[in-house]
Design a protein around this motif. Sequence first.
Motif, PDB file in Angstrom:
ATOM      1  N   GLU A   1       4.775  -5.346  -7.099  1.00  0.00           N
ATOM      2  CA  GLU A   1       5.399  -6.092  -5.995  1.00  0.00           C
ATOM      3  C   GLU A   1       6.316  -5.191  -5.170  1.00  0.00           C
ATOM      4  O   GLU A   1       6.383  -5.316  -3.939  1.00  0.00           O
ATOM      5  CB  GLU A   1       6.202  -7.281  -6.551  1.00  0.00           C
ATOM      6  N   THR A   2       7.015  -4.279  -5.838  1.00  0.00           N
ATOM      7  CA  THR A   2       7.913  -3.362  -5.120  1.00  0.00           C
ATOM      8  C   THR A   2       7.115  -2.370  -4.292  1.00  0.00           C
ATOM      9  O   THR A   2       7.462  -2.072  -3.148  1.00  0.00           O
ATOM     10  CB  THR A   2       8.822  -2.614  -6.115  1.00  0.00           C
TER      11      THR A   2
ATOM     12  N   MET B   1       4.205  -2.892  -3.055  1.00  0.00           N
ATOM     13  CA  MET B   1       3.682  -3.666  -1.927  1.00  0.00           C
ATOM     14  C   MET B   1       4.737  -3.798  -0.829  1.00  0.00           C
ATOM     15  O   MET B   1       4.438  -3.615   0.366  1.00  0.00           O
ATOM     16  CB  MET B   1       3.250  -5.053  -2.402  1.00  0.00           C
ATOM     17  N   GLU B   2       5.970  -4.067  -1.217  1.00  0.00           N
ATOM     18  CA  GLU B   2       7.041  -4.214  -0.216  1.00  0.00           C
ATOM     19  C   GLU B   2       7.277  -2.910   0.549  1.00  0.00           C
ATOM     20  O   GLU B   2       7.456  -2.922   1.770  1.00  0.00           O
ATOM     21  CB  GLU B   2       8.332  -4.663  -0.911  1.00  0.00           C
TER      22      GLU B   2
ATOM     23  N   GLN C   1       4.483  -2.425   3.023  1.00  0.00           N
ATOM     24  CA  GLN C   1       4.657  -3.276   4.199  1.00  0.00           C
ATOM     25  C   GLN C   1       5.713  -2.703   5.139  1.00  0.00           C
ATOM     26  O   GLN C   1       5.534  -2.700   6.359  1.00  0.00           O
ATOM     27  CB  GLN C   1       5.016  -4.696   3.752  1.00  0.00           C
ATOM     28  N   LYS C   2       6.800  -2.174   4.560  1.00  0.00           N
ATOM     29  CA  LYS C   2       7.835  -1.535   5.392  1.00  0.00           C
ATOM     30  C   LYS C   2       7.276  -0.313   6.122  1.00  0.00           C
ATOM     31  O   LYS C   2       7.729   0.029   7.221  1.00  0.00           O
ATOM     32  CB  LYS C   2       9.025  -1.111   4.529  1.00  0.00           C
TER      33      LYS C   2
ATOM     34  N   SER D   1      -0.682  -4.845   2.959  1.00  0.00           N
ATOM     35  CA  SER D   1      -0.713  -4.620   1.515  1.00  0.00           C
ATOM     36  C   SER D   1      -0.700  -5.920   0.735  1.00  0.00           C
ATOM     37  O   SER D   1      -0.297  -6.978   1.234  1.00  0.00           O
ATOM     38  CB  SER D   1       0.470  -3.742   1.094  1.00  0.00           C
ATOM     39  N   SER D   2      -1.136  -5.824  -0.518  1.00  0.00           N
ATOM     40  CA  SER D   2      -1.135  -6.946  -1.447  1.00  0.00           C
ATOM     41  C   SER D   2      -1.052  -6.369  -2.854  1.00  0.00           C
ATOM     42  O   SER D   2      -1.130  -5.162  -3.044  1.00  0.00           O
ATOM     43  CB  SER D   2      -2.409  -7.786  -1.285  1.00  0.00           C
ATOM     44  N   CYS D   3      -0.905  -7.223  -3.843  1.00  0.00           N
ATOM     45  CA  CYS D   3      -0.845  -6.783  -5.238  1.00  0.00           C
ATOM     46  C   CYS D   3      -2.173  -7.071  -5.931  1.00  0.00           C
ATOM     47  O   CYS D   3      -2.886  -8.013  -5.569  1.00  0.00           O
ATOM     48  CB  CYS D   3       0.261  -7.514  -5.995  1.00  0.00           C
TER      49      CYS D   3
END
Length: 425
Positions: free
Chosen positions: A373-374, A376-377, A380-381, A386-388
Amino acid sequence: MSAPTGSDRILERMMALHPKIIDLTLDRVWRLLAALDHPERRLAPVIHIAGTNGKGSSQAMFCAGLEAAGKRVCAYTSPHLARFHERIRLPDGLISEPDLEAVLAECEDANGGASITYFEITTVAALLAFARAQADYTLLEVGLGGRLDATNVVEKPVLTMITPVSLDHQQFLGDTIGAIAGEKAGILKPGVPCVVNRQADEALAVIEARAEALGAPLIVAGRDFDVWEERGRMVFQDLNGLLDLPLPNLIGAHQVENAGAVIAGLRQLGFDDTVVEAAVTRAEWPARMQRLRHGPLVEAAGAAELWLDGGHNPAAGVAMAEALSRLAPRPTHAICGMLNTKDIGGFLAPLRAHVESLHAVSIPGEQATLPAETTMEFAQKAGITSSCAPSVLDAVHAIRAKDPNARIVICGSLYLAGNVLRENG
């Protein structure tokens, strides 16, 4: 999962000998080497390689060239990808399980339960194995830094090399290019020539100052030799003239730079053009823009291309982006898992222009993994869709379902790469 071997059990015990994975000092190494009657003094002539990126690739090229010259070579590298044995390469291949178990047990007995890090004691085990091998050359790749690295115990190598220095492991080596270069320059020895790959000005200034203080001759890219790509070939130039060579077997413009430094090193050691060409064209190094062609993951990918790269810092992200730009156009998707100690934003930023999406994964069995999840974040930044995904295999299936003819690049960590190679057979 295969049953634990004798070496696996010893390695597990060695992990518990020190509370820290990394604790840079040479005191414990010297103590153990003395207890084993100093195997580091009985090695075949040593080529010692430090740097942030390109150490393993450079070592692979040296090995290919030296073996083409008929030389018997020992080589030490870290970390391993699929199994520990990869770290200790003897003239006839990777160390066997019985030999590894024996040399580890000997080091464990000599250490007597004293505090020592896993990397330190296993490096000593490698040196012990190399001291007993009938070899012509020993290739030692620095694990971390250089000055206080466990490999930095050879009094007089025949050659040292510093590959490009960039920001990585700042918590151990310093938070500037200059500070990190100072640690890498710790492998320089009086009177021993050092090949220096192309560097930032700040890094080169530090390396040159250290070399001058020690009386270590430098062979510097862009000054004493140069290398470039021209019309699908590689051109190398030094004071002895021009060489027209095929492009390196390893993919990417950074491998042209690495090859140039290795050529300079081989010429310094007196090897001819045949050996130089073999170094460039015969080197193989897993998980460095490696095309996977067989195995369950490749079958799952179907018509999609599957690539694997273990680069994990901003400079490696730039190198991977450049390598992708050289491949034939094809929709490209990344599967990425990283450690929580890395500059993930710096790694991902160069990839934005080259990948259409990113599937983030956690690295199986790795305590220091960054949660998917991190990752992915961060992606995105960086402007990457993105996805998991629960696993690399799930990510491959998802990409294939959306884009059957995609190019899929698994990246972000040597630990993830090793997991992929084990799972893919």
